[in-house]
Write an enzyme that holds these catalytic residues in place. Structure first.
Site, PDB file in Angstrom:
ATOM      1  N   GLU A  94       0.825  -1.210   0.000  1.00  0.00           N
ATOM      2  CA  GLU A  94       0.000   0.000   0.000  1.00  0.00           C
ATOM      3  C   GLU A  94       0.863   1.266   0.000  1.00  0.00           C
ATOM      4  O   GLU A  94       0.573   2.239  -0.704  1.00  0.00           O
ATOM      5  CB  GLU A  94      -0.922   0.015   1.221  1.00  0.00           C
ATOM      6  CG  GLU A  94      -1.899  -1.156   1.281  1.00  0.00           C
ATOM      7  CD  GLU A  94      -1.360  -2.340   2.073  1.00  0.00           C
ATOM      8  OE1 GLU A  94      -2.178  -3.012   2.724  1.00  0.00           O
ATOM      9  OE2 GLU A  94      -0.135  -2.584   2.039  1.00  0.00           O
ATOM     10  N   ALA A 110      13.042 -37.339  -7.014  1.00  0.00           N
ATOM     11  CA  ALA A 110      13.061 -37.868  -8.374  1.00  0.00           C
ATOM     12  C   ALA A 110      13.246 -39.374  -8.287  1.00  0.00           C
ATOM     13  O   ALA A 110      14.033 -39.877  -7.482  1.00  0.00           O
ATOM     14  CB  ALA A 110      14.190 -37.242  -9.178  1.00  0.00           C
ATOM     15  N   THR A 121      22.039 -37.693   4.200  1.00  0.00           N
ATOM     16  CA  THR A 121      22.188 -37.077   2.875  1.00  0.00           C
ATOM     17  C   THR A 121      23.383 -36.139   2.855  1.00  0.00           C
ATOM     18  O   THR A 121      24.144 -36.095   1.879  1.00  0.00           O
ATOM     19  CB  THR A 121      20.900 -36.317   2.498  1.00  0.00           C
ATOM     20  OG1 THR A 121      19.812 -37.243   2.387  1.00  0.00           O
ATOM     21  CG2 THR A 121      21.062 -35.586   1.173  1.00  0.00           C
TER      22      THR A 121
END
Length: 343
Positions: A53, A157, A202
């Site tokens: 705004e 994937a 990982t």
């Protein structure tokens, strides 16, 4: 003469120009109209900076033109003073004819009080214009305030025969499944999310950078769970940028979040307190399965390569949800799932 929906659509387009730099604030777009002509536009660009705004008002050179104008904004103007002044209070100074709001603010600090300020000032307020479209802009922000946790997107994937990797040790590189075009698309996903999370294994096995490499802007916050203090070495996870390690270990190069790591919900609530509005979970298999089994996910991105077969390895997660979008990039088929029953 523009319709209310057309003007709100323009405000929505502006809101989408906001990037991750606005987090944990919402993306907001604003349009000022007078005599059927757009005289001012703005969107929220950066956390701590001017709201949409204010930017729209500042774009109007002659402020006298704003008097008697109508203002369209995708989210209810804020009503409290934080890093910036109250937008609702600011707007009352311009004798606006009308303020049209796309969606109410779920933040309990606002939640209708911004509209109340405008109406008390004698400004006509119309609400819920293209409400669902306006809400979808800020699914991360809405989740943070309604569920007190980040919005969770799972991503992996898999090969045609349903594996995300072959069996290997830390000295071997991971299996490459998705193609280059898909990789570029995934980088955009990373850029859109506030944070990215991977499991400790990982990091040890793959030593990923977890950066977004093809889009200008800051990298997502990196998060991992290290309950047993395995991350003693300086992995790429600890390179420049904001990092959060959840668990009992304390690493000198990261923020440490000490919560009950056996409860994913406790962890997510802890991240919510830190203002983390969205997390993309990129693996490994154990971490992905834990979110699925706990029903603590909102979206899932499943990338399946039709040409690659692994035959034996780490099985891909099984997901149930409503498929909201499907994409094809060469041999890669992408399905995006929505969890309608997420906790």
């Amino acid at each position: 003469m523009h319709s209310q929906e057309t003007l709100m659509l323009r405000a929505i387009d502006l809101a989408h120009q906001g990037t991750r730099d606005v987090f944990p604030n919402p993306k907001v777009g604003c349009v000022i109209v007078k005599n059927g002509k757009i005289i001012g536009e703005g969107f929220h660009q950066k956390f701590g900076g001017h709201h949409a705004e204010v930017n729209a008002v500042n774009s109007v050179q002659n402020k006298d033109e704003i008097h008697g104008a109508s203002l369209y904004v995708t989210l209810e103007p804020c009503s409290f003073v934080g890093k910036t002044p109250s937008c609702a209070t600011m707007l009352t100074k311009f004798n606006l004819k009308e303020v049209c709001v796309g969606a109410m603010d779920p933040n309990p600090k606002v939640s209708g009080s911004g509209i109340e300020i405008l109406r008390k000032a004698g400004i006509k307020v119309t609400t819920n214009i293209l409400e669902s479209d306006c809400l979808s802009i800020n699914k991360f922000f809405n989740c943070l305030h309604l569920k007190k946790r980040p919005y969770i997107t799972l991503k992996w994937a898999e090969s045609q025969d349903g594996f995300i990797d072959r069996k290997r040790n830390a000295n071997e590189v991971p299996s490459k499944i998705s193609n280059v075009t898909t990789d570029l698309w995934v980088q955009r996903l990373r850029f859109e999310n506030h944070a990215i999370m991977v499991g400790t294994n990982t990091i040890i096995m793959d030593d990923p950078k977890l950066t977004q490499r093809y889009t200008k802007g800051s990298d997502p916050i990196r998060i991992t769970i290290d309950s047993n203090g395995k991350l003693l070495e300086d992995y790429k996870f600890f390179d420049e940028g904001r990092k959060i390690v959840v668990g009992n270990s304390v690493h000198r190069d990261a923020e440490n979040l000490k919560v009950n790591t056996k409860s994913l919900l406790d962890m997510l609530l802890g991240l919510g307190v830190k203002g983390i509005s969205s997390v993309m979970i990129e693996g490994g298999s154990k971490l992905l399965h834990s979110f699925i089994n706990s029903n603590l996910w909102d979206e899932a991105v499943r990338i399946k390569n039709r040409d690659i077969y692994i035959e034996e390895g780490v099985s891909a997660p099984k997901i149930r949800g409503e498929i909201t979008e499907e994409l094809n990039f060469g041999s890669d088929h992408i399905e995006i799932y929505k969890n309608m029953q997420a906790k």
